[in-house]
Design a protein around this motif. Structure first.
Motif, PDB file in Angstrom:
ATOM      1  N   LEU A  95       5.882  62.689  34.065  1.00  0.00           N
ATOM      2  CA  LEU A  95       5.273  62.664  35.401  1.00  0.00           C
ATOM      3  C   LEU A  95       5.753  61.523  36.288  1.00  0.00           C
ATOM      4  N   PHE A  96       5.955  60.341  35.684  1.00  0.00           N
ATOM      5  CA  PHE A  96       6.202  59.150  36.514  1.00  0.00           C
ATOM      6  C   PHE A  96       7.471  58.398  36.144  1.00  0.00           C
ATOM      7  N   ASP A  97       8.250  58.913  35.189  1.00  0.00           N
ATOM      8  CA  ASP A  97       9.383  58.138  34.650  1.00  0.00           C
ATOM      9  C   ASP A  97       8.876  56.806  34.100  1.00  0.00           C
ATOM     10  N   CYS A  98       7.727  56.892  33.439  1.00  0.00           N
ATOM     11  CA  CYS A  98       7.067  55.700  32.886  1.00  0.00           C
ATOM     12  C   CYS A  98       7.972  54.982  31.887  1.00  0.00           C
ATOM     13  N   LYS A  99       7.985  53.649  31.960  1.00  0.00           N
ATOM     14  CA  LYS A  99       8.806  52.852  31.052  1.00  0.00           C
ATOM     15  C   LYS A  99       7.962  52.173  29.969  1.00  0.00           C
ATOM     16  N   MET A 100       6.684  52.571  29.898  1.00  0.00           N
ATOM     17  CA  MET A 100       5.757  52.035  28.895  1.00  0.00           C
ATOM     18  C   MET A 100       5.684  50.504  28.916  1.00  0.00           C
ATOM     19  N   CYS A 101       5.398  49.966  30.086  1.00  0.00           N
ATOM     20  CA  CYS A 101       5.245  48.504  30.174  1.00  0.00           C
ATOM     21  C   CYS A 101       3.952  48.073  29.481  1.00  0.00           C
ATOM     22  N   GLY A 102       3.006  49.008  29.324  1.00  0.00           N
ATOM     23  CA  GLY A 102       1.751  48.690  28.632  1.00  0.00           C
ATOM     24  C   GLY A 102       0.676  48.142  29.557  1.00  0.00           C
ATOM     25  N   GLN A 103       1.024  47.924  30.830  1.00  0.00           N
ATOM     26  CA  GLN A 103       0.045  47.378  31.785  1.00  0.00           C
ATOM     27  C   GLN A 103       0.086  48.214  33.052  1.00  0.00           C
ATOM     28  N   CYS A 104      -0.410  49.429  32.931  1.00  0.00           N
ATOM     29  CA  CYS A 104      -0.249  50.401  34.014  1.00  0.00           C
ATOM     30  C   CYS A 104      -0.962  49.979  35.296  1.00  0.00           C
ATOM     31  N   VAL A 105      -0.236  50.128  36.411  1.00  0.00           N
ATOM     32  CA  VAL A 105      -0.803  49.779  37.716  1.00  0.00           C
ATOM     33  C   VAL A 105      -0.646  50.929  38.712  1.00  0.00           C
ATOM     34  N   LEU A 106      -0.427  52.129  38.177  1.00  0.00           N
ATOM     35  CA  LEU A 106      -0.156  53.279  39.056  1.00  0.00           C
ATOM     36  C   LEU A 106      -1.210  53.484  40.138  1.00  0.00           C
ATOM     37  N   SER A 107      -2.484  53.222  39.794  1.00  0.00           N
ATOM     38  CA  SER A 107      -3.551  53.440  40.779  1.00  0.00           C
ATOM     39  C   SER A 107      -3.455  52.473  41.952  1.00  0.00           C
ATOM     40  N   VAL A 125       3.891  62.132  28.220  1.00  0.00           N
ATOM     41  CA  VAL A 125       3.212  62.651  29.417  1.00  0.00           C
ATOM     42  C   VAL A 125       3.607  61.856  30.659  1.00  0.00           C
ATOM     43  N   LYS A 126       3.473  60.528  30.571  1.00  0.00           N
ATOM     44  CA  LYS A 126       3.763  59.700  31.753  1.00  0.00           C
ATOM     45  C   LYS A 126       5.265  59.582  32.000  1.00  0.00           C
ATOM     46  N   GLY A 127       6.034  59.735  30.950  1.00  0.00           N
ATOM     47  CA  GLY A 127       7.485  59.729  31.126  1.00  0.00           C
ATOM     48  C   GLY A 127       7.901  60.917  31.978  1.00  0.00           C
ATOM     49  N   CYS A 131       5.735  54.411  39.895  1.00  0.00           N
ATOM     50  CA  CYS A 131       5.803  53.387  38.844  1.00  0.00           C
ATOM     51  C   CYS A 131       6.736  52.243  39.249  1.00  0.00           C
ATOM     52  N   PRO A 132       6.209  51.020  39.312  1.00  0.00           N
ATOM     53  CA  PRO A 132       7.034  49.887  39.767  1.00  0.00           C
ATOM     54  C   PRO A 132       8.157  49.524  38.805  1.00  0.00           C
ATOM     55  N   MET A 133       8.048  50.005  37.542  1.00  0.00           N
ATOM     56  CA  MET A 133       9.083  49.661  36.576  1.00  0.00           C
ATOM     57  C   MET A 133      10.367  50.471  36.803  1.00  0.00           C
ATOM     58  N   LEU A 143      10.121  44.896  40.253  1.00  0.00           N
ATOM     59  CA  LEU A 143       9.140  44.134  41.027  1.00  0.00           C
ATOM     60  C   LEU A 143       7.756  44.731  40.855  1.00  0.00           C
ATOM     61  N   ARG A 144       6.761  43.908  40.629  1.00  0.00           N
ATOM     62  CA  ARG A 144       5.383  44.403  40.526  1.00  0.00           C
ATOM     63  C   ARG A 144       4.683  44.326  41.881  1.00  0.00           C
ATOM     64  N   ASN A 145       5.340  43.708  42.853  1.00  0.00           N
ATOM     65  CA  ASN A 145       4.837  43.652  44.211  1.00  0.00           C
ATOM     66  C   ASN A 145       6.048  43.863  45.119  1.00  0.00           C
TER      67      ASN A 145
HETATM   68  S1  SF4 Z   1       3.237  50.859  35.396  1.00  0.00           S
HETATM   69 FE1  SF4 Z   1       3.890  50.661  33.241  1.00  0.00          FE
HETATM   70  S2  SF4 Z   1       2.525  52.027  32.037  1.00  0.00           S
HETATM   71 FE2  SF4 Z   1       2.314  52.589  34.268  1.00  0.00          FE
HETATM   72  S3  SF4 Z   1       3.761  54.272  34.578  1.00  0.00           S
HETATM   73 FE3  SF4 Z   1       4.876  52.351  35.043  1.00  0.00          FE
HETATM   74  S4  SF4 Z   1       5.880  51.666  33.117  1.00  0.00           S
HETATM   75 FE4  SF4 Z   1       4.326  53.236  32.640  1.00  0.00          FE
END
Ligand code: SF4
Length: 195
Positions: free
Chosen positions: A56-68, A52-54, A74-76, A82-84
């Motif tokens: 919608l967001f190209d999620c990389k499954m970092c396991g610590q979502c910060v999208l909000s 689902v997130k892949g 997605c910062p990944m 970079l997370r900031n």
């Molecule tokens: S922050 Fe992590 S869990 Fe959230 S969408 Fe990006 S890779 Fe996925």
């Protein structure tokens, strides 16, 4: 998919509202999750989350979502992960220094955050570094588990506690960004090289 993830940023307010409702549902399911066992649920839920997130967001499954806290960008997907951000290398027109054909993930993040409720405030909060041991695990389950464990005692002075204490503001909005709850074995994917 690039076009979809940019669409999510452009509609970050709607995505935020949808996610808030979804989060309420998964938290309410905690008693059922506990009965089944979080460890058992980890694999199928992480797989669903990835699909689902892949998309919608190209999620990389970092396991610590910060999208909000990152405008639904997605910062990944930042080549520097970079997370900031952004870094100092953003090109003219808001393009990435490393991948000039791609919009800077962090320029998009600030853009998306400006449309969200409290997004403009959240994005200013410093996020902790990624814990690579959690890569591949479900952030959805982590949030449900964490909120459920909020009432039970958490061991002090663990490595997790130290990170959580250092990034209190980030945890207020994104508990998964610096998790405190104990992890079932299946949620931890510590790479062999780190053992
Ligand atoms: S922050 Fe992590 S869990 Fe959230 S969408 Fe990006 S890779 Fe996925």
């Amino acid at each position: 998919m690039y076009a979809v993830r940019r669409f999510a940023v452009r509609h970050s307010r709607f995505v935020e509202r949808f996610y808030q409702s979804f989060e309420r549902v998964i938290i309410s399911l905690d008693p059922i999750f506990r009965r089944i066992g979080y460890g058992r649920l980890e694999k199928p839920v992480a797989f669903t989350e990835k699909v689902v997130k892949g998309f919608l967001f190209d999620c990389k499954m970092c396991g610590q979502c910060v999208l909000s806290s990152t405008g639904m960008s997605c910062p990944m997907n930042c080549p520097k992960t970079l997370r900031n951000g952004p870094c100092g290398g953003v090109r003219e027109g808001g393009f990435c220094e490393v991948k000039p054909e791609m919009r800077c993930v962090w320029v998009d993040a600030w853009d998306g955050a400006s449309r969200m409720n409290e997004g403009a405030e959240r994005i200013k909060i410093v996020q902790p570094p990624v814990d690579r041991a959690l890569e591949g695990s479900s952030a959805w389950l982590r949030v449900a588990r964490e909120k459920a464990e909020a009432h039970s005692s958490v061991p002090a002075n663990t490595g997790k506690q130290t990170i959580a204490d250092a990034f209190k503001r980030a945890r207020e909005f994104e508990p998964a960004s610096a998790p405190l709850a104990s992890e079932p074995k299946t949620a931890s994917t510590t790479p062999e090289r780190l053992k």
